[in-house]
Design a protein around this motif. Structure first.
Motif, PDB file in Angstrom:
ATOM      1  N   GLU A  40       0.599  -1.301   0.140  1.00 57.46           N
ATOM      2  CA  GLU A  40       0.070  -0.316   0.155  1.00 57.46           C
ATOM      3  C   GLU A  40       0.683   1.753   0.394  1.00 57.46           C
ATOM      4  O   GLU A  40       1.990   0.936   1.082  1.00 57.46           O
ATOM      5  CB  GLU A  40      -0.520   0.119   1.801  1.00 57.46           C
ATOM      6  CG  GLU A  40      -1.745   1.193   1.139  1.00 57.46           C
ATOM      7  CD  GLU A  40      -3.151   1.620   0.372  1.00 57.46           C
ATOM      8  OE1 GLU A  40      -3.628   2.504   0.249  1.00 57.46           O
ATOM      9  OE2 GLU A  40      -3.065   0.005  -0.381  1.00 57.46           O
ATOM     10  N   GLY A 103       2.371   2.211  -7.515  1.00 61.85           N
ATOM     11  CA  GLY A 103       1.543   2.210  -6.068  1.00 61.85           C
ATOM     12  C   GLY A 103       1.558   4.269  -6.808  1.00 61.85           C
ATOM     13  O   GLY A 103       1.655   4.844  -5.547  1.00 61.85           O
ATOM     14  N   TYR A 245      -5.642   0.592  -9.432  1.00 66.23           N
ATOM     15  CA  TYR A 245      -5.416   0.610  -8.628  1.00 66.23           C
ATOM     16  C   TYR A 245      -4.978   1.512  -7.502  1.00 66.23           C
ATOM     17  O   TYR A 245      -3.064   1.002  -7.760  1.00 66.23           O
ATOM     18  CB  TYR A 245      -4.564  -0.962  -8.234  1.00 66.23           C
ATOM     19  CG  TYR A 245      -5.378  -2.009  -8.901  1.00 66.23           C
ATOM     20  CD1 TYR A 245      -6.977  -2.001  -7.862  1.00 66.23           C
ATOM     21  CD2 TYR A 245      -5.647  -2.955  -9.848  1.00 66.23           C
ATOM     22  CE1 TYR A 245      -7.772  -3.847  -7.940  1.00 66.23           C
ATOM     23  CE2 TYR A 245      -6.037  -3.770 -10.269  1.00 66.23           C
ATOM     24  CZ  TYR A 245      -7.824  -4.407  -9.389  1.00 66.23           C
ATOM     25  OH  TYR A 245      -8.220  -4.828  -9.793  1.00 66.23           O
ATOM     26  N   ASN A 247      -2.242   3.755  -5.444  1.00 68.14           N
ATOM     27  CA  ASN A 247      -1.755   4.250  -5.138  1.00 68.14           C
ATOM     28  C   ASN A 247      -1.487   2.791  -3.775  1.00 68.14           C
ATOM     29  O   ASN A 247      -1.531   3.018  -2.935  1.00 68.14           O
ATOM     30  CB  ASN A 247      -2.184   5.209  -3.918  1.00 68.14           C
ATOM     31  CG  ASN A 247      -2.672   6.351  -4.200  1.00 68.14           C
ATOM     32  OD1 ASN A 247      -1.381   7.067  -4.050  1.00 68.14           O
ATOM     33  ND2 ASN A 247      -3.795   6.986  -4.077  1.00 68.14           N
ATOM     34  N   SER A 248      -1.710   1.969  -4.686  1.00 73.27           N
ATOM     35  CA  SER A 248      -1.710   0.169  -4.933  1.00 73.27           C
ATOM     36  C   SER A 248      -0.062  -0.086  -5.199  1.00 73.27           C
ATOM     37  O   SER A 248      -0.941  -0.729  -6.211  1.00 73.27           O
ATOM     38  CB  SER A 248      -1.772  -0.565  -3.949  1.00 73.27           C
ATOM     39  OG  SER A 248      -3.240   0.085  -3.240  1.00 73.27           O
ATOM     40  N   ARG A 330      -3.711   6.939   4.488  1.00 74.20           N
ATOM     41  CA  ARG A 330      -4.229   5.190   3.754  1.00 74.20           C
ATOM     42  C   ARG A 330      -3.682   4.459   4.587  1.00 74.20           C
ATOM     43  O   ARG A 330      -5.073   3.493   5.007  1.00 74.20           O
ATOM     44  CB  ARG A 330      -3.416   5.660   2.235  1.00 74.20           C
ATOM     45  CG  ARG A 330      -3.796   6.155   1.784  1.00 74.20           C
ATOM     46  CD  ARG A 330      -3.309   6.593   0.262  1.00 74.20           C
ATOM     47  NE  ARG A 330      -3.973   5.105   0.011  1.00 74.20           N
ATOM     48  CZ  ARG A 330      -4.936   4.868  -1.201  1.00 74.20           C
ATOM     49  NH1 ARG A 330      -5.139   5.456  -0.444  1.00 74.20           N
ATOM     50  NH2 ARG A 330      -4.843   3.090  -1.793  1.00 74.20           N
ATOM     51  N   TYR A 331      -3.101   4.390   5.677  1.00 72.33           N
ATOM     52  CA  TYR A 331      -2.303   3.308   5.902  1.00 72.33           C
ATOM     53  C   TYR A 331      -2.006   3.398   7.140  1.00 72.33           C
ATOM     54  O   TYR A 331      -1.425   2.139   8.060  1.00 72.33           O
ATOM     55  CB  TYR A 331      -1.143   2.266   5.322  1.00 72.33           C
ATOM     56  CG  TYR A 331      -0.002   3.034   5.001  1.00 72.33           C
ATOM     57  CD1 TYR A 331       0.854   3.238   5.831  1.00 72.33           C
ATOM     58  CD2 TYR A 331      -0.417   3.590   3.507  1.00 72.33           C
ATOM     59  CE1 TYR A 331       2.167   4.125   5.549  1.00 72.33           C
ATOM     60  CE2 TYR A 331       0.941   4.074   3.505  1.00 72.33           C
ATOM     61  CZ  TYR A 331       2.549   3.951   4.129  1.00 72.33           C
ATOM     62  OH  TYR A 331       3.418   5.186   3.641  1.00 72.33           O
TER      63      TYR A 331
END
Length: 537
Positions: A40, A103, A245, A247-248, A330-331
Motif C-alpha cells: 500500500e 503504487g 489500483y 496508490n497500490s 491511507r495505512y
C-alpha cells in the motif's frame, strides 16, 4: 576321380531395421495470470533494477527486476550480461511475462488481465486456398483470443518411420474495412498423434467492426501419409480489467503450464514504501541524501534541522518509517495525528544517531539501525509503534499534546538528584535477580541472502564463568543484518548485567517538569558515596 569344392552362402534373410518413431513433442499449453498486491503506497521498485530503467520503462528494467522475483524460492532471472538484451539473459524459467506497477496515484492499468471473456465456436478447417474470417462488432472488446487445433501432426515415411512436420500460419486483422495486416506469424513444428491446441491473443487497437482472419501459409497436404490439417476451433472476446489500483503497488505474472504443474509460491525483493526525510538544513547546513545501495540517510556534517521535511524517498531509517506510519492517512494514523502533534526534532535526532556508520562485525561498516520489514496484517496501534521504536532503542511518549520519542544513546545528564531535592525517605535500591541475567543470547533475524530466518549467537565468556550458560532467545524485529543482530545481542547482555540496579525515590514538581522517561539523570547519595557533594544553599 577329381574332388570339387562347392562354396556358397545360405541361412535366414536379414532382419529389417525397426521403424523410427519421433518423440511426441507437442503438448497443449495453458497460461495462468496472477496478480499480487505488494504494498500500500508508492514504492521505489525492485532491489536489483536500476532507477533509470524504471523511469524509462525499458526492457532493461524488466529484465533486471526478474532477479528479484522468486517462484518457489528460485529467481526467474539467474544472471544477465547485458540486461537490455534478452538474448544475453540466463533465465531459470522460460515464457514468463512480468509487469509491475509501483503504487503511484496516476498509474495506468496493466494490459492483458482479463475481466470477462465470451467464447464463440468456429470449428472450420483452415486451408491454404481458403482462409477463415470472423467479424467482431462488440465495441467493448479489448482483445481476441484465437484457438487453433491440430488433430494430428505427423508424417509416415515409406520405410515405416513416423516423423513430425511443420506448418506455418498467420493471423490477420482488418479494422473498419481498412485492409488486412499481419499481427501474428507462427510455425508449429514437431510431432503429435493426438489433439494439440494453441492460443493466440490479438489486441484490438483500431476502429470497429474488426475482421480477424486465420491464414494457412504452408501448402495443404496431398498425401494420406502426411497429416497436418488444423482447424480454427473458437475465438474469445476479451474485456480487460481497466482498474488502475492507484496508490497500490502490484504485479502481474504470466506463467506457462509447461513449467509449473501448480501455481507457484511467489516472493519479491523490493525497495519499499517511500517516506519523507528531513529537508534542507538551517543556515546552509546541507541537505540529507540517500545511499541507494542500503537505504541509509546520509546527513551532512553539522546538519541542523529547521523543522522542514523534504520529499518522500525510499530509505531504511526506522525513525522516518515510524514518522510516516504516524502521519499517513491511507495505512497509518494520519487521520488522528499530524506533524503539529509530533516533536519532529526528536525524530530527526533519533534518525541521525540511527544512521551513523558503525562496524558490521564483518570488516565493513553499516548504519547503526536499519528497518526492513513487511507488515501484512493489522495490529494494535500502540504495539506497532512500540515495535518500530524498539528497532532504534527508542520509546514513544505522549507529552504536552504531542508525541515525542526518546532514544537510549549517549547524552548529557538533564538533572541532579540529592538528599536536598527528594523526600526524607531517601533513595531506595533494589537489585535484579541472577535468574534475569543471561550470558548467551540467540538473536533471530531475516537473512536476505538465504531468504529465511537465521540466528546470531552472542556470548560473554567472562560472564559465563560467573553465572554459567544462561541462554535467551530474542527475535529482532525488522532486522535483516547479521551485524545489527549481533549488536542487539551485545546490548541485551550489557544492559542486563551492567544496569542491574533500580533506584526509587520521590521528588518535587520542579524536577518533574524537566525530567521525562528516557532522560539521563545524576544521583548524589552520601549513603552510597560516603560524602555529601551537593545540596541547596
Amino acid at each position: 576321380m577329381t574332388d570339387k569344392n562347392i562354396r556358397g552362402s545360405g541361412g535366414a534373410p536379414p532382419t529389417p531395421p525397426t521403424p523410427y518413431r519421433a518423440p511426441d513433442t507437442l503438448n497443449s499449453r495453458q497460461f495462468a495470470t496472477i496478480q499480487d498486491l505488494i504494498s500500500e503506497g508508492e514504492i521505489e521498485g525492485f532491489a536489483t533494477a536500476s532507477k533509470e530503467g524504471r523511469t524509462k520503462g525499458t526492457t532493461a528494467y524488466n529484465n533486471a527486476a526478474l532477479k528479484d522475483v522468486f517462484l518457489n524460492e528460485t529467481p526467474i532471472l539467474k544472471s544477465t550480461a547485458n540486461s537490455a538484451s534478452p538474448a544475453d539473459a540466463d533465465f531459470n524459467f522460460q515464457s514468463v511475462g512480468f509487469t509491475p506497477r509501483f503504487g503511484t496515484a496516476n498509474q495506468t492499468s496493466i494490459p492483458g488481465i482479463v475481466s470477462s471473456e465470451s467464447t464463440t465456436a468456429v470449428g472450420v478447417t483452415v486451408s491454404s486456398s481458403s482462409a477463415v474470417t470472423r467479424q467482431i462488432t462488440n465495441t467493448n472488446v479489448d482483445a481476441i483470443k484465437v484457438t487453433i487445433t491440430f488433430p494430428q501432426l505427423q508424417e509416415a515415411k515409406d520405410n515405416g518411420d513416423l516423423v513430425g512436420s511443420s506448418v506455418s500460419l498467420k493471423i490477420q486483422v482488418q479494422y473498419n474495412s481498412g485492409g488486412y495486416s499481419d499481427v501474428i506469424s507462427d510455425t508449429i513444428t514437431g510431432r503429435t498423434a493426438d489433439a494439440y491446441q494453441k492460443e493466440y491473443r490479438v489486441n484490438v487497437t483500431g476502429a470497429f467492426p474488426v475482421d480477424i482472419r486465420v491464414v494457412r501459409v504452408t501448402a495443404d497436404s496431398t498425401s494420406s501419409s502426411l497429416i497436418d490439417a488444423f482447424t480454427w476451433t473458437s475465438f474469445g472476446e476479451i474485456v480487460d480489467d481497466a482498474q488502475t489500483y492507484p496508490n497500490s503497488a502490484y504485479t502481474s505474472l504470466r506463467i506457462d503450464s509447461e513449467q509449473f504443474s501448480s501455481i507457484p509460491k511467489r516472493a519479491f525483493r523490493i525497495r519499499g514504501v517511500k517516506v519523507r526525510i528531513p529537508g534542507a538544513g538551517a543556515s546552509g547546513s546541507g541537505t540529507p541524501s540517500i545511499d541507494n545501495a542500503t537505504g541509509r540517510i546520509v546527513y551532512p556534517a553539522n546538519y541542523i534541522f529547521n523543522g522542514t521535511m523534504g520529499a518522500a524517498v525510499w530509505c531504511s531509517c526506522p525513525a522516518m518509517i515510524l514518522l510516516d506510519l504516524l502521519t499517513t492517512e491511507r495505512y497509518g494514523f494520519g487521520t488522528h495525528i499530524t506533524d503539529a502533534n509530533l516533536d519532529l526534532f526528536s525524530f530527526v535526532a533519533a534518525s541521525k544517531y540511527a544512521n551513523e556508520l558503525v562496524s558490521d562485525g564483518q570488516g565493513g561498516q553499516e548504519a547503526r539501525f536499519s528497518c526492513n520489514v513487511n507488515i501484512q496484517s493489522s495490529k494494535e496501534a500502540f504495539d506497532l509503534i512500540k515495535d518500530l521504536a524498539t528497532v532504534m532503542r527508542c520509546i514513544a511518549i505522549w507529552s504536552a499534546g504531542s508525541i515525542t520519542i526518546t532514544q537510549d544513546r549517549p547524552t548529557d545528564s538533564s538533572y541532579l538528584f540529592s538528599l536536598a531535592n527528594i523526600t526524607s525517605e531517601g533513595f531506595n535500591y533494589t537489585g535484579s535477580s541472577l535468574k534475569q541475567r543471561h550470558s548467551v543470547v540467540s538473536v533471530s533475524y531475516f537473512n536476505m541472502d538465504s531468504r529465511e530466518m537465521d540466528f546470531e549467537i552472542v556470548e560473554d565468556t567472562a560472564l559465563q564463568s560467573k553465572i554459567g550458560i544462561v541462554k535467551k532467545d530474542v527475535k529482532a524485529f525488522a532486522c535483516t543484518s547479521r551485524g545489527q543482530a549481533q549488536r542487539l545481542g551485545k546490548a541485551i547482555i550489557f544492559s542486563e548485567n551492567q544496569e542491574s540496579e533500580v533506584v526509587n525515590f520521590s521528588t518535587s514538581m520542579d524536577a518533574g517538569a524537566i525530567v521525562r522517561p528516557g532522560s539521563v539523570i545524576t544521583i548524589n547519595d552520601p549513603v552510597r558515596g560516603g560524602a555529601r557533594r551537593s545540596g541547596r544553599v
